[in-house]
Motif scaffolding. Sequence first.
Motif, PDB file in Angstrom:
ATOM      1  N   LEU A 162       0.835  -1.199   0.000  1.00 37.79           N
ATOM      2  CA  LEU A 162       0.000   0.000   0.000  1.00 37.79           C
ATOM      3  C   LEU A 162       0.871   1.251   0.000  1.00 37.79           C
ATOM      4  CD1 LEU A 162      -2.936  -0.762   2.437  1.00 37.79           C
ATOM      5  CD2 LEU A 162      -3.149   0.189   0.160  1.00 37.79           C
ATOM      6  N   SER A 172       1.162   3.806  -3.160  1.00 37.65           N
ATOM      7  CA  SER A 172       0.750   5.206  -2.995  1.00 37.65           C
ATOM      8  C   SER A 172       1.847   6.145  -3.457  1.00 37.65           C
ATOM      9  CB  SER A 172       0.415   5.494  -1.536  1.00 37.65           C
ATOM     10  OG  SER A 172      -0.546   4.593  -1.065  1.00 37.65           O
ATOM     11  N   PHE A 173       3.091   5.866  -3.055  1.00 35.09           N
ATOM     12  CA  PHE A 173       4.192   6.739  -3.464  1.00 35.09           C
ATOM     13  C   PHE A 173       4.400   6.717  -4.965  1.00 35.09           C
ATOM     14  CE2 PHE A 173       5.679   8.849   0.076  1.00 35.09           C
ATOM     15  CZ  PHE A 173       5.783   8.029   1.188  1.00 35.09           C
ATOM     16  N   THR A 196       2.175   6.101  -7.283  1.00 36.83           N
ATOM     17  CA  THR A 196       1.092   6.859  -7.927  1.00 36.83           C
ATOM     18  C   THR A 196       1.338   8.357  -7.799  1.00 36.83           C
ATOM     19  OG1 THR A 196      -0.393   5.089  -7.234  1.00 36.83           O
ATOM     20  CG2 THR A 196      -1.405   7.073  -8.106  1.00 36.83           C
ATOM     21  N   ALA A 197       1.775   8.776  -6.599  1.00 35.42           N
ATOM     22  CA  ALA A 197       2.051  10.201  -6.404  1.00 35.42           C
ATOM     23  C   ALA A 197       3.156  10.666  -7.342  1.00 35.42           C
ATOM     24  CB  ALA A 197       2.444  10.450  -4.953  1.00 35.42           C
ATOM     25  N   LEU A 245       1.871  10.987 -10.935  1.00 36.39           N
ATOM     26  CA  LEU A 245       1.126  12.232 -11.123  1.00 36.39           C
ATOM     27  C   LEU A 245       2.062  13.428 -11.173  1.00 36.39           C
ATOM     28  CD1 LEU A 245      -1.885  11.628  -8.720  1.00 36.39           C
ATOM     29  CD2 LEU A 245      -2.031  11.958 -11.170  1.00 36.39           C
ATOM     30  N   ALA A 246       3.054  13.447 -10.291  1.00 34.12           N
ATOM     31  CA  ALA A 246       3.975  14.584 -10.240  1.00 34.12           C
ATOM     32  C   ALA A 246       4.770  14.694 -11.537  1.00 34.12           C
ATOM     33  CB  ALA A 246       4.919  14.439  -9.046  1.00 34.12           C
ATOM     34  N   ASN A 266       3.824  13.579 -14.445  1.00 31.95           N
ATOM     35  CA  ASN A 266       2.869  13.973 -15.480  1.00 31.95           C
ATOM     36  C   ASN A 266       2.669  15.486 -15.465  1.00 31.95           C
ATOM     37  OD1 ASN A 266       0.997  13.858 -17.497  1.00 31.95           O
ATOM     38  ND2 ASN A 266      -0.514  12.670 -16.374  1.00 31.95           N
ATOM     39  N   ALA A 267       2.723  16.063 -14.250  1.00 29.68           N
ATOM     40  CA  ALA A 267       2.479  17.494 -14.114  1.00 29.68           C
ATOM     41  C   ALA A 267       3.696  18.325 -14.494  1.00 29.68           C
ATOM     42  CB  ALA A 267       2.060  17.811 -12.681  1.00 29.68           C
ATOM     43  N   TRP A 268       4.908  17.914 -14.014  1.00 26.78           N
ATOM     44  CA  TRP A 268       6.062  18.796 -14.166  1.00 26.78           C
ATOM     45  C   TRP A 268       7.128  18.286 -15.106  1.00 26.78           C
ATOM     46  CZ3 TRP A 268       4.124  18.432  -8.896  1.00 26.78           C
ATOM     47  CH2 TRP A 268       3.358  19.542  -8.554  1.00 26.78           C
ATOM     48  N   TYR A 306       6.287  16.568 -18.203  1.00 29.69           N
ATOM     49  CA  TYR A 306       5.263  15.980 -19.060  1.00 29.69           C
ATOM     50  C   TYR A 306       5.851  15.172 -20.202  1.00 29.69           C
ATOM     51  CZ  TYR A 306       0.994  15.719 -21.862  1.00 29.69           C
ATOM     52  OH  TYR A 306      -0.081  15.282 -22.588  1.00 29.69           O
ATOM     53  N   LYS A 322       5.720  11.100 -20.837  1.00 30.26           N
ATOM     54  CA  LYS A 322       5.158  10.459 -22.021  1.00 30.26           C
ATOM     55  C   LYS A 322       6.123   9.423 -22.581  1.00 30.26           C
ATOM     56  CE  LYS A 322       2.522  11.805 -25.673  1.00 30.26           C
ATOM     57  NZ  LYS A 322       2.758  12.251 -26.994  1.00 30.26           N
ATOM     58  N   ILE A 353       4.456   3.680 -19.498  1.00 25.57           N
ATOM     59  CA  ILE A 353       3.903   2.726 -18.549  1.00 25.57           C
ATOM     60  C   ILE A 353       4.937   2.290 -17.527  1.00 25.57           C
ATOM     61  CG2 ILE A 353       4.425   0.525 -19.665  1.00 25.57           C
ATOM     62  CD1 ILE A 353       1.601  -0.304 -19.227  1.00 25.57           C
TER      63      ILE A 353
END
Lengths: 206, 226
Positions: free
Chosen positions: B75, B79-80, B82-83, B86-87, B89-91, B93, B97, B101
């Motif tokens: 778990l 969680s880490f 996934t975080a 997302l991070a 993907n945001a900064w 990008y 890409k 995967i």
Amino acid sequence: MLVTHMFRTAILLGLFAIIGTGLVALTFKYTEQPITESERKALLRSLHALIPPGSHDNDIFNDVLTVSNREYLGTDKAMRIFRARQQGRPVAVVIETVAPDGYSGNIFLLVAINQDGTLLGVRVGKHKETPGLGDVIEIERSDWVLGFTDKNLNNPGAPGWRVKKDGGEFDQFTGATITPRAVVKAVYRTLLFYQAQGDALFVEDK
Amino acid sequence: MDNRYSGISSDGLWHNNIGFVQLLGLCPLLAVSSTVINALGLGLATLFVLVASNLSVSVIRNLVRPEIRIPAFMLIIASFVTAIDLAMNAWLYELHKVLGIFIPLIVTNCAILGRAEAFASRTTVDRAVLDGFMMGLGFMLVLVLLGGMREVIGQGTLLANAHLMFGSMAENWTITLIDDYRGFLLAILPPGAFLGLGLLIAVKNIIDDKVTRPVVVETTLATENS
């Protein structure tokens, strides 16, 4: 005694799950905006690659018609159509479309069609196809998607709009047929959509 | 299990290196190490997850009951990851890409769960964090080394696409070692990665042989006298 022990252990595990999910939710909240911004920038880059800036004088990113057409555009979701005009006259469109029959689900596409019905180009957006096999449809990985440029409904004719394995003109990839097949079908459907709609696509969106 | 800081460091970087010795996390290692920048990107992401995971596991090591420790560790790790996904993907990008995967696949990297179970859950926070950092650094070392080898032999460059990670100022960082290089396809494909890793492990073993042989002789003499 055993039951209380199990109970406490289960609660503990549940607590871990809540904390973990909380962390993810927090990160999602803080990254949502930058991600949307990055996706918007990527879309703009694709738009400029498909429709050369010199050929139109309007703000193509904001000259949008939103439609929903599952039969031709592959999804019930609202799809955007970006219109390019030169001195008010229609020049080209870029249609968001979806190939729902990709190997791992939806493949988002941008299809640029010239005002006379000829393809200006196709670009692949979000997808979940297999890295190294299906992702060859991306322009960063190969030139395959450039093969759509200058094609139209008559070039090739209807039987030609398939992958070579199905008797058509478009290459499939070694080890990946479903992905290119889905993309070819989606592009063909989008061309049919454009032909059916015609000038209605250039109406000013209220 | 060496508990001194120096032992933990040397284990993570060399003697118990994830890529050279434990041979864990080979899927991302081989798939993503085709260029130095890709290798660096995944290496840094894995390093971050290792440190964060080891830190968390060590902090809660007295709270978690043995029966649920593996699910709890998973778990935390998931969680880490996934975080981090997302991070990035945001900064980062574009790099996100490219790596695609393989960032979420960091969860399946056995090395992370392995360190949590074998070390972080049994030791103090400071040692666990150091171990996570050194193991991550060691893994990144293998990634970057392999990435460099494969990039030079495969496409004749180093640091191609540096702007994916370092922004537009890095657009001309590419070092072209061989001009007009047609490219050696085998190096870019997975079989080339296997061969490359095998060669690197062989070199490491040769170095180990040459360095440790004198120590082995000493120990034998000591036991003969007692």
